[in-house]
Design a protein around this motif. Structure first.
Motif, PDB file in Angstrom:
ATOM      1  N   TRP A   1      21.888-101.533  29.311  1.00  0.00           N
ATOM      2  CA  TRP A   1      21.955-101.676  30.768  1.00  0.00           C
ATOM      3  C   TRP A   1      23.208-102.423  31.202  1.00  0.00           C
ATOM      4  O   TRP A   1      23.687-103.321  30.503  1.00  0.00           O
ATOM      5  CB  TRP A   1      20.731-102.427  31.275  1.00  0.00           C
ATOM      6  CG  TRP A   1      19.446-101.677  31.128  1.00  0.00           C
ATOM      7  CD1 TRP A   1      18.548-101.775  30.097  1.00  0.00           C
ATOM      8  CD2 TRP A   1      18.911-100.703  32.029  1.00  0.00           C
ATOM      9  NE1 TRP A   1      17.490-100.926  30.303  1.00  0.00           N
ATOM     10  CE2 TRP A   1      17.684-100.245  31.480  1.00  0.00           C
ATOM     11  CE3 TRP A   1      19.341-100.168  33.238  1.00  0.00           C
ATOM     12  CZ2 TRP A   1      16.891 -99.300  32.105  1.00  0.00           C
ATOM     13  CZ3 TRP A   1      18.566 -99.223  33.871  1.00  0.00           C
ATOM     14  CH2 TRP A   1      17.343 -98.793  33.307  1.00  0.00           C
ATOM     15  N   GLU A   2      23.689-102.058  32.380  1.00  0.00           N
ATOM     16  CA  GLU A   2      24.808-102.769  32.994  1.00  0.00           C
ATOM     17  C   GLU A   2      24.636-102.733  34.503  1.00  0.00           C
ATOM     18  O   GLU A   2      24.223-101.721  35.062  1.00  0.00           O
ATOM     19  CB  GLU A   2      26.136-102.111  32.619  1.00  0.00           C
ATOM     20  CG  GLU A   2      27.353-102.773  33.274  1.00  0.00           C
ATOM     21  CD  GLU A   2      28.650-102.051  32.950  1.00  0.00           C
ATOM     22  OE1 GLU A   2      29.290-102.421  31.953  1.00  0.00           O
ATOM     23  OE2 GLU A   2      28.992-101.094  33.683  1.00  0.00           O
TER      24      GLU A   2
ATOM     25  N   MET B   1      23.907-118.501  28.506  1.00  0.00           N
ATOM     26  CA  MET B   1      24.075-117.119  28.934  1.00  0.00           C
ATOM     27  C   MET B   1      25.546-116.741  28.862  1.00  0.00           C
ATOM     28  O   MET B   1      26.421-117.543  29.198  1.00  0.00           O
ATOM     29  CB  MET B   1      23.554-116.947  30.366  1.00  0.00           C
ATOM     30  CG  MET B   1      23.581-115.496  30.859  1.00  0.00           C
ATOM     31  SD  MET B   1      22.833-115.343  32.514  1.00  0.00           S
ATOM     32  CE  MET B   1      21.123-115.756  32.114  1.00  0.00           C
ATOM     33  N   ALA B   2      25.840-115.520  28.429  1.00  0.00           N
ATOM     34  CA  ALA B   2      27.214-115.071  28.293  1.00  0.00           C
ATOM     35  C   ALA B   2      27.900-115.040  29.648  1.00  0.00           C
ATOM     36  O   ALA B   2      27.306-114.722  30.668  1.00  0.00           O
ATOM     37  CB  ALA B   2      27.248-113.683  27.653  1.00  0.00           C
TER      38      ALA B   2
ATOM     39  N   LEU C   1      27.630-107.271  34.576  1.00  0.00           N
ATOM     40  CA  LEU C   1      26.548-108.001  33.916  1.00  0.00           C
ATOM     41  C   LEU C   1      25.922-107.085  32.879  1.00  0.00           C
ATOM     42  O   LEU C   1      25.550-105.951  33.178  1.00  0.00           O
ATOM     43  CB  LEU C   1      25.478-108.428  34.919  1.00  0.00           C
ATOM     44  CG  LEU C   1      25.876-109.431  36.001  1.00  0.00           C
ATOM     45  CD1 LEU C   1      24.666-109.756  36.874  1.00  0.00           C
ATOM     46  CD2 LEU C   1      26.454-110.708  35.395  1.00  0.00           C
ATOM     47  N   THR C   2      25.806-107.589  31.644  1.00  0.00           N
ATOM     48  CA  THR C   2      25.190-106.799  30.579  1.00  0.00           C
ATOM     49  C   THR C   2      24.022-107.524  29.919  1.00  0.00           C
ATOM     50  O   THR C   2      23.313-106.934  29.111  1.00  0.00           O
ATOM     51  CB  THR C   2      26.225-106.439  29.497  1.00  0.00           C
ATOM     52  OG1 THR C   2      26.836-107.636  29.000  1.00  0.00           O
ATOM     53  CG2 THR C   2      27.319-105.531  30.067  1.00  0.00           C
ATOM     54  N   VAL C   3      23.809-108.792  30.281  1.00  0.00           N
ATOM     55  CA  VAL C   3      22.679-109.564  29.755  1.00  0.00           C
ATOM     56  C   VAL C   3      21.479-109.305  30.663  1.00  0.00           C
ATOM     57  O   VAL C   3      21.535-109.557  31.873  1.00  0.00           O
ATOM     58  CB  VAL C   3      23.015-111.067  29.699  1.00  0.00           C
ATOM     59  CG1 VAL C   3      21.815-111.861  29.209  1.00  0.00           C
ATOM     60  CG2 VAL C   3      24.231-111.302  28.813  1.00  0.00           C
TER      61      VAL C   3
ATOM     62  N   LEU D   1      23.475 -99.962  39.099  1.00  0.00           N
ATOM     63  CA  LEU D   1      22.667-100.223  37.907  1.00  0.00           C
ATOM     64  C   LEU D   1      22.710 -98.983  37.019  1.00  0.00           C
ATOM     65  O   LEU D   1      22.248 -97.914  37.416  1.00  0.00           O
ATOM     66  CB  LEU D   1      21.223-100.546  38.295  1.00  0.00           C
ATOM     67  CG  LEU D   1      20.259-100.766  37.114  1.00  0.00           C
ATOM     68  CD1 LEU D   1      20.672-101.976  36.278  1.00  0.00           C
ATOM     69  CD2 LEU D   1      18.824-100.927  37.632  1.00  0.00           C
ATOM     70  N   ARG D   2      23.243 -99.159  35.813  1.00  0.00           N
ATOM     71  CA  ARG D   2      23.451 -98.022  34.929  1.00  0.00           C
ATOM     72  C   ARG D   2      22.860 -98.294  33.546  1.00  0.00           C
ATOM     73  O   ARG D   2      22.972 -99.398  33.013  1.00  0.00           O
ATOM     74  CB  ARG D   2      24.955 -97.766  34.760  1.00  0.00           C
ATOM     75  CG  ARG D   2      25.291 -96.549  33.909  1.00  0.00           C
ATOM     76  CD  ARG D   2      26.786 -96.480  33.670  1.00  0.00           C
ATOM     77  NE  ARG D   2      27.219 -97.516  32.738  1.00  0.00           N
ATOM     78  CZ  ARG D   2      28.470 -97.941  32.621  1.00  0.00           C
ATOM     79  NH1 ARG D   2      29.415 -97.451  33.404  1.00  0.00           N
ATOM     80  NH2 ARG D   2      28.771 -98.878  31.725  1.00  0.00           N
ATOM     81  N   GLN D   3      22.232 -97.267  33.012  1.00  0.00           N
ATOM     82  CA  GLN D   3      21.825 -97.292  31.608  1.00  0.00           C
ATOM     83  C   GLN D   3      22.669 -96.251  30.881  1.00  0.00           C
ATOM     84  O   GLN D   3      22.610 -95.059  31.201  1.00  0.00           O
ATOM     85  CB  GLN D   3      20.344 -96.963  31.448  1.00  0.00           C
ATOM     86  CG  GLN D   3      19.860 -97.089  29.999  1.00  0.00           C
ATOM     87  CD  GLN D   3      18.386 -96.761  29.866  1.00  0.00           C
ATOM     88  OE1 GLN D   3      17.903 -95.810  30.478  1.00  0.00           O
ATOM     89  NE2 GLN D   3      17.665 -97.538  29.079  1.00  0.00           N
TER      90      GLN D   3
END
Length: 230
Positions: free
Chosen positions: A62-63, A1-2, A82-84, A54-56
């Motif tokens: 998503w982030e 995972m990144a 977090l983007t994964v 939580l944003r799209q």
């Protein structure tokens, strides 16, 4: 995972000569873009009350942003990004005290976690980058985003992304140095676009959020309720 990045940034209110000054300092206008941000939360704003966002973003996916352990106090923010999607889902379940089995996609868990769009707006962004004079030529440039939201709010962000806590003080030194060069008052704390949106269009929710945090723990660059938000 990144590996998760920590976003160290300082928000400010741009002046009429901000871009001229950026150009004088050797900055480059990388691009101009318009995008829509949608923030998701429960009807009770459980995520925002926990300082999780939580944003799209249109075109970016998503982030989830939440506070990192602050290394240095001051008029800046340190947020883990977090983007994964599997990592986002795991963190959402942790914060909301839920368990959605086998879900690694944010869209799949919106219903089970009772998440819905609570804030949405369009931003016009002018994105600059520059390396401060005297810095190593191979050093990662600072990013300066000048944003104008469709509800009339303009804000600037000076940002550096770091992987380790040990990198935060050096990033902050550069951010504060550039802030000074741009004429930003030392203790200015400009609110984030999402908080300004809530203040304008969901004032009761905005006040409830402010009540959750102590004056030294305001989310996303907010001020105390009786302060001017500019």
């Amino acid at each position: 995972m990144a590996q998760a990045l920590t976003e160290v940034e300082r928000k400010f209110i741009p002046g009429p000569d901000t871009e001229e000054r950026l150009q004088e300092l050797g900055g480059t206008l990388e691009h101009q873009v318009t995008f829509r941000d949608s923030y998701y939360d429960t009807p009770e704003l459980s995520l925002m009350r926990a300082d999780h966002w939580l944003r799209q973003r249109e075109g970016s996916g998503w982030e989830l942003k939440y506070p990192g352990a602050a290394v240095v106090s001051g008029p800046h923010t340190e947020y883990v990004e977090l983007t994964v999607e599997p990592a986002i889902v795991a963190k959402l379940c942790e914060v909301l005290g839920a368990d959605v089995q086998g879900a690694g996609c944010v869209a799949v868990v919106l219903g089970p976690l009772e998440l819905q769009e609570v804030v949405g707006f369009v931003t016009r962004r002018r994105a600059w980058k520059l390396v401060l004079s005297g810095a190593d030529e191979e050093e990662t440039p600072l990013r300066v985003d000048l944003d104008t939201a469709d509800f009339g709010y303009t804000v600037g962000e000076i940002e550096a992304l770091v992987y380790e806590k040990a990198e935060v003080p050096a990033a902050l030194e550069k951010i504060h140095r550039l802030s000074s060069m741009l004429g930003v008052p030392a203790q200015e704390r400009a609110p984030a676009k999402v908080m300004m949106y809530l203040q304008c269009f969901r004032p009761q929710d905005y006040q409830h959020l402010l009540e959750v945090y102590s004056p030294r723990e305001r989310p996303q660059g907010t001020k105390a309720p009786d302060s001017s938000l500019g």
